[in-house]
Design an enzyme around this catalytic site. Structure first.
Site, mmCIF file in Angstrom:
data_model
loop_
_atom_site.group_PDB
_atom_site.id
_atom_site.type_symbol
_atom_site.label_atom_id
_atom_site.label_comp_id
_atom_site.label_asym_id
_atom_site.label_seq_id
_atom_site.Cartn_x
_atom_site.Cartn_y
_atom_site.Cartn_z
ATOM 1 C CE1 TYR A 202 -3.659 2.609 1.134
ATOM 2 C CE2 TYR A 202 -1.739 3.621 2.178
ATOM 3 C CZ TYR A 202 -3.044 3.706 1.728
ATOM 4 O OH TYR A 202 -3.728 4.886 1.859
ATOM 5 C CD GLU B 141 -5.874 4.563 -0.803
ATOM 6 O OE1 GLU B 141 -5.917 4.871 0.401
ATOM 7 O OE2 GLU B 141 -6.856 4.130 -1.424
#
Ligand code: GDP
Ligand code: MN
Length: 381
Positions: free
Chosen positions: A101, A189
């Site tokens: 992530y 993101e």
């Protein structure tokens, strides 16, 4: 504004981030053509402004043409969290060895950019932050100093990502930072950022929020406007150039200035009611804008009373009054108006409205009084 995944990936690829080859399809035959061109296997991905598509069945791997058709057919038109899937992204499937992530946002209280990196990607990051906060490595970047190679390398190590891919990871994080800053994004993101079985780093998902106020620097961002999720009311208000956000209540709100519009929504709540919308007509409050605002509010079947709350600063009371009177001649109202008019030349404005006061147009002496009256009318309607 929020980008769809495929738009986010196009945005990322301008900054050389490694995204998979892929194209968007609006129908089953088109999805198949794209897959045939790319070669198999491919992944077929629902394009909606919401996460959790994988869990909802909106992401499917396809090994041949038949599977692509089945996948596209089941995903197109699917409802994911209230969003209907209008198109799918068909892209080369990657072989995943690890899911990470990575993101950058603005940390307002720190006055810095905040980067987050974790070896626990591919899952809901909020859940990871709850259950395993230590697995998220944070970095605060001074916008003036920018993110350097060494800091990025330390960051990768702190997140305990695969050391053998460190060079490539550092490069990707620097590109992501560049996209965030140069692209005027509020959020970038990647979840998951993956390591392929061949040991390469790839961007498998993209969530990007661009700063609406940066469009003057990036005129190409206007193209994203067409795909913004809006309810019907918001779409028509937007087409008329109004700052409108749909809410669930019964009191239609019109105010001048974003701050006053927000306070108006609040005082309606304090008076025991609920606003049907936020609507800022801006500083001008001219006839055209007022008529457009009234039309949008009047079209909302939930609205039982309309509270117009104007504080004249630059704009003068007479101009506002004239705007409302002219707008009333053009729009046939379904719900009564409560008007609070204050500020510059408010007396003159109120005097102009006085002869037209009726059951459908009432004057309030104060903001809280006006809100209370509108809430009462909405409640008894
Ligand atoms: P989200 O569920 O809306 O966040 O959609 P993602 O794009 O993140 O996809 C969800 C999951 O689908 C990923 O975490 C992967 O496990 C899987 N996935 C997506 N793309 C691929 C791919 O190209 N190959 C493989 N094997 N899995 C993929
Ligand atoms: Mn994802």
């Amino acid at each position: 504004m929020d980008l769809l995944e495929y738009q986010g990936k196009q945005f990322f690829s301008r900054y050389a981030l490694p995204v998979s080859q892929g194209f968007v399809a609006h129908g089953v035959p088109e999805a198949r053509e794209i897959a045939d061109r790319l070669g198999y296997p491919v992944v077929v991905k629902a394009q909606v402004h919401i996460g959790g598509r994988g869990k909802a069945g909106g992401i499917r791997l396809a090994g041949d043409a038949g599977e692509v058709e089945t996948a596209a057919d089941s995903i197109l038109g699917m409802d994911i969290g209230g969003h209907t899937v209008g198109c799918v992204l068909v892209e080369e499937a990657a072989r995943i060895a690890a899911e990470y992530y990575a993101s950058f946002t603005l940390d307002r209280s720190a006055g810095r950019y905040l980067g987050m990196l974790s070896a626990r990607g591919g899952v809901d990051i909020e859940a990871v932050a709850e259950s395993d906060p230590g697995s998220i490595a944070r970095i605060w970047v001074d916008p003036v100093e920018s993110l350097g190679d060494a800091a990025a390398r330390t960051w990768v190590r702190a997140a305990r990502l695969d050391e053998t891919a460190a060079d490539e990871l550092v490069e990707v994080l620097l590109q992501l930072y560049e996209a965030f800053v140069d692209g005027d994004a509020d959020l970038v993101e990647i979840n998951p950022l993956i390591l392929t079985t061949e040991g390469r780093v790839r961007v498998l998902d993209a969530k990007v929020t661009l700063d609406d106020n940066s469009v003057f620097r990036h005129p190409e961002y206007r193209a994203y406007d067409a795909t913004q999720p809006r309810d019907e009311r918001e779409a028509s208000a937007h087409a008329l150039g109004l700052q409108y956000v749909g809410l669930d209540g019964t009191v239609g709100v019109i105010a001048n200035g974003a701050g006053l519009a927000m306070s108006t929504v609040d005082v309606v709540a304090q008076a025991g009611g609920a606003a049907a919308n936020f609507l800022d007509i801006g500083g001008g409050a001219d006839v055209e804008t007022m008529a457009a605002a009234l039309r949008v509010i009047n079209n909302d079947p939930a609205v039982k009373a309309i509270f117009i709350n104007i504080f004249g600063g630059i704009v003068q009371g007479e101009v506002v009054a004239q705007g409302i009177l002219d707008a009333l001649d053009r729009v046939e109202l379904r719900a009564p108006i409560v008007l609070r008019l204050d500020g510059t030349n408010a007396d003159q404005g109120r005097a102009m409205v006085a002869p037209r006061l009726s059951e459908m147009l009432m004057m309030a002496g104060s903001m809280s009084g006006g809100a209370a009256r509108a809430v009462e009318i909405a409640g008894s309607a």
